[in-house]
Scaffold this active site. Structure first.
Site, PDB file in Angstrom:
ATOM      1  N   VAL A   1       0.826  -1.203   0.000  1.00 12.81           N
ATOM      2  CA  VAL A   1       0.000   0.000   0.000  1.00 12.81           C
ATOM      3  C   VAL A   1       0.860   1.253   0.000  1.00 12.81           C
ATOM      4  CG1 VAL A   1      -0.142   0.103   2.527  1.00 12.81           C
ATOM      5  CG2 VAL A   1      -2.001   1.071   1.144  1.00 12.81           C
ATOM      6  N   LYS A   2       2.101   1.147   0.450  1.00 15.53           N
ATOM      7  CA  LYS A   2       2.972   2.313   0.570  1.00 15.53           C
ATOM      8  C   LYS A   2       3.451   2.839  -0.778  1.00 15.53           C
ATOM      9  CE  LYS A   2       2.972   2.385   5.123  1.00 15.53           C
ATOM     10  NZ  LYS A   2       2.435   3.505   5.902  1.00 15.53           N
ATOM     11  N   ASP A   3       3.215   2.097  -1.863  1.00 15.36           N
ATOM     12  CA  ASP A   3       3.506   2.644  -3.191  1.00 15.36           C
ATOM     13  C   ASP A   3       2.718   3.925  -3.413  1.00 15.36           C
ATOM     14  OD1 ASP A   3       4.935   0.345  -3.499  1.00 15.36           O
ATOM     15  OD2 ASP A   3       3.987  -0.281  -5.359  1.00 15.36           O
TER      16      ASP A   3
ATOM     17  N   GLY B   1       4.470   6.675  -1.522  1.00 20.20           N
ATOM     18  CA  GLY B   1       5.803   6.891  -2.078  1.00 20.20           C
ATOM     19  C   GLY B   1       5.746   7.848  -3.243  1.00 20.20           C
TER      20      GLY B   1
END
Length: 455
Positions: free
Chosen positions: A44-46, A49
Site C-alpha cells: 500500500v505504501k507505493d 511513495g
C-alpha cells in the site's frame, strides 16, 4: 491501442477488492479485502511513495539529483524507491533491527543505502530510526526527509486514491472500514473520505498488543510501549497523520492471532500477505462477531507475504516465538485420515526408463518410489526423467540407476506434520513407510490441503 502505462508509477492503485469465504464461515457479515500487495512495489505504501515525492517536487523541496531519506519499516522505503528509480533520485532508508531480512535486501536491490538501528529505544533517542533519519537528512546536501509519520501528504494520498477506490468498488455499500495503524495515513485518509460520503460508515483501527494507540484511544493515557513482532503497524508515539476524530473504535490483536491468521489467509483463501494483513483480518473477524446485524466490512491487506518468508512462513521462527507448537499441526496419521492418499505404485532398480515412463503415463503420477530387496532405495521423478532424456544421459531402454533421487526422508504414522514441513523446507520428499511398506509419497500440496481442511 491497449492500456499501456507510460511508467510503473501509473500502475499504482486500482487494486482489487476480494471477498473472504472460508475464513468468514459462520459470520453474518461479509469481509472484503483490498489487495494492496498487488501494487508494483508490493504494498500500500507505493501510493504514498509516489505522492510524497510528487508533493515535495511541487513545493520545491526536492530537486533533480536529490536524495530521498526516510525512517521506515520497509514498505514505505520500497514505495519511495519505486518512484525514486523512475525520477532519478538517490535514496537512504533507516529501519529498526526487528524488520525482516527480505525487506533490507529488497531495498538494497533498488540501490538504496540501508541503515539499521535498534528497535528497543525511545523515539527521541538519538539511536532511533526517527532520529537517525533526521540526522542523515540534515547532513546530506539536496536531500528530502519524506517524514511519513508527520507529513500530512501521506493521508492526503489515501483521501484522493484509496478511499475513492473503495467507495466505487463497493458501490457505496461499505459499512465498516478497517486498517492497521502505523503512521495512520491509510486509516485517516480513507476514513475521512468515506465519512464524507456516508457518515454512518464505521472507521475502526487495528492495533497490535504492545502498541500505545489502543490504550490512548480508549483512555487518553500514554502507556509505555511493549515489544511486539508484527511489522509496519503499531506505534510508540502519536503520528500527526493519525486522526482520532474520525475513528469510531479500535480492535487490538495479539502477535499469535496475527501470525495464525496470516497463515490461514494463505492456506484457506490463497492470499499471500504479510503479518499486518493477518492482524487486520483477525481484527475484522473479531469485530464482526460483536455486530448485532450483518455489515459489509472492508479491510486493507497492506503487503505481500514474500517479505516474511524468514518469519511468519518459517516454522522454526514460529516455534521459537511460541506461535506454533510442535503438536498443533497433528501427526502423519491425522493427515492420512483427512486426505485420501492411495498406496503408490513402485518401481525396482531393474526397471528401464521406458517402463517407468509408461507407469507414470498410465497412472498419471509424477514420481515413483524405487525398491530394492524390499527396501526403499530412492525416487524417480518425471522432471528428472525428462531432464536426463533431453541432455542425453539416458535412453528409453537405459536402466534407471542414474536418475534415482535420494533426497527423501522416511516418516512414520506417528511423526508430526511439522516434521514433514521441516523436511520439505530442506528440499526432501517425505515418504510414509509402515511395516517396511511404502504407504504414500507426501507432497507439498498434500500438506497444504490437510492444513487447509484442518483449520
Amino acid at each position: 491501442m491497449g492500456d499501456i502505462k507510460n511508467n510503473v508509477m501509473e500502475a499504482i492503485g486500482n487494486t482489487p477488492l476480494v471477498r473472504l469465504n472460508r475464513i468468514t464461515e459462520g459470520l453474518k457479515s461479509q469481509i472484503w479485502v483490498k489487495c494492496e500487495f498487488m501494487n508494483p512495489g508490493g504494498s500500500v505504501k507505493d501510493r504514498i511513495g509516489w505522492w510524497l515525492i510528487e508533493d515535495a517536487e511541487k513545493r520545491g523541496v526536492l530537486k533533480p539529483g536529490g536524495t530521498v531519506v526516510e525512517a521506515t519499516s520497509g514498505n514505505t522505503g520500497m514505495g519511495l524507491a519505486v518512484t525514486a528509480a523512475v525520477r532519478g533520485y538517490k535514496s537512504v532508508f533507516v529501519l529498526p533491527d526487528k524488520m525482516s531480512i527480505e525487506k533490507i535486501k529488497t531495498l538494497r536491490a533498488f540501490g538504496a543505502r540501508v541503515v539499521v538501528t535498534p528497535t528497543a529505544v525511545a523515539p527521541e533517542d538519538p539511536r532511533s530510526h526517527y532520529s537517525v533519519s533526521k540526522r542523515i537528512a540534515e547532513e546530506t546536501p539536496n536531500s528530502f526527509l519524506a517524514n511519513q509519520y508527520h507529513n500530512l501528504a501521506n493521508r492526503e494520498a489515501h483521501y484522493r486514491s484509496t478511499g475513492p477506490e473503495i467507495w466505487d468498488q463497493t458501490d457505496g455499500r461499505v459499512d465498516v472500514f478497517m486498517a492497521g495503524m502505523g503512521t495512520g495515513g491509510t486509516l485517516s485518509g480513507c476514513g475521512k473520505f468515506l465519512k464524507e460520503k456516508k457518515p454512518s460508515v464505521q472507521i475502526v483501527g487495528v492495533d497490535p498488543v504492545g502498541s500505545i494507540l489502543y490504550d490512548y484511544f480508549k483512555t487518553g493515557i500514554m502507556i509505555k510501549p511493549q515489544a511486539y513482532k508484527v511489522e509496519g503497524i503499531g506505534e510508540d508515539m502519536l503520528p500527526a497523520n493519525l486522526d482520532f476524530s474520525i475513528m469510531d473504535d479500535i480492535v487490538q490483536v495479539s502477535d499469535k492471532d496475527t501470525m495464525t491468521m496470516c497463515r490461514k489467509l494463505l492456506l484457506q483463501e490463497g492470499l499471500f500477505v504479510g503479518p499486518s494483513g493477518g492482524t487486520a483480518v483477525a481484527a475484522a473477524v473479531k469485530y464482526a462477531k460483536t455486530l448485532k446485524e450483518p455489515k459489509n466490512i472492508v479491510v486493507i491487506l497492506p503487503d505481500t507475504g514474500g517479505r516474511y518468508l524468514s518469519k511468519v512462513f518459517d516454522d522454526d521462527w514460529m516455534r521459537e516465538n511460541g506461535f506454533l507448537e510442535q503438536d498443533t499441526m497433528g501427526t502423519v496419521r491425522d493427515l492420512m485420515s483427512v486426505i485420501s492418499l492411495a498406496r503408490p505404485l513402485t518401481a525396482t532398480s531393474e526397471h528401464t526408463v521406458r517402463m517407468v515412463v509408461e507407469l507414470m503415463q498410465q497412472k498419471g503420477i509424477s514420481q515413483l518410489p524405487v525398491m530394492k530387496d524390499g527396501k526403499l532405495l530412492g525416487l524417480v521423478a518425471e522432471s528428472e526423467v525428462l531432464k536426463a532424456l533431453v541432455d542425453g544421459r539416458v535412453q528409453q531402454d537405459s536402466g534407471i540407476s542414474g536418475i534415482i533421487e535420494y533426497n527423501f526422508a522416511t516418516v512414520s504414522l506417528d511423526d508430526s506434520v511439522s516434521r514433514l514441513s521441516d523436511f520439505m523446507s530442506d528440499g526432501k520428499i517425505p515418504v510414509l513407510v509402515d511395516h517396511d511398506e511404502v504407504r504414500a509419497v507426501i507432497t507439498k500440496i498434500d500438506l497444504i490441503t490437510y492444513l487447509g481442511r484442518k483449520r
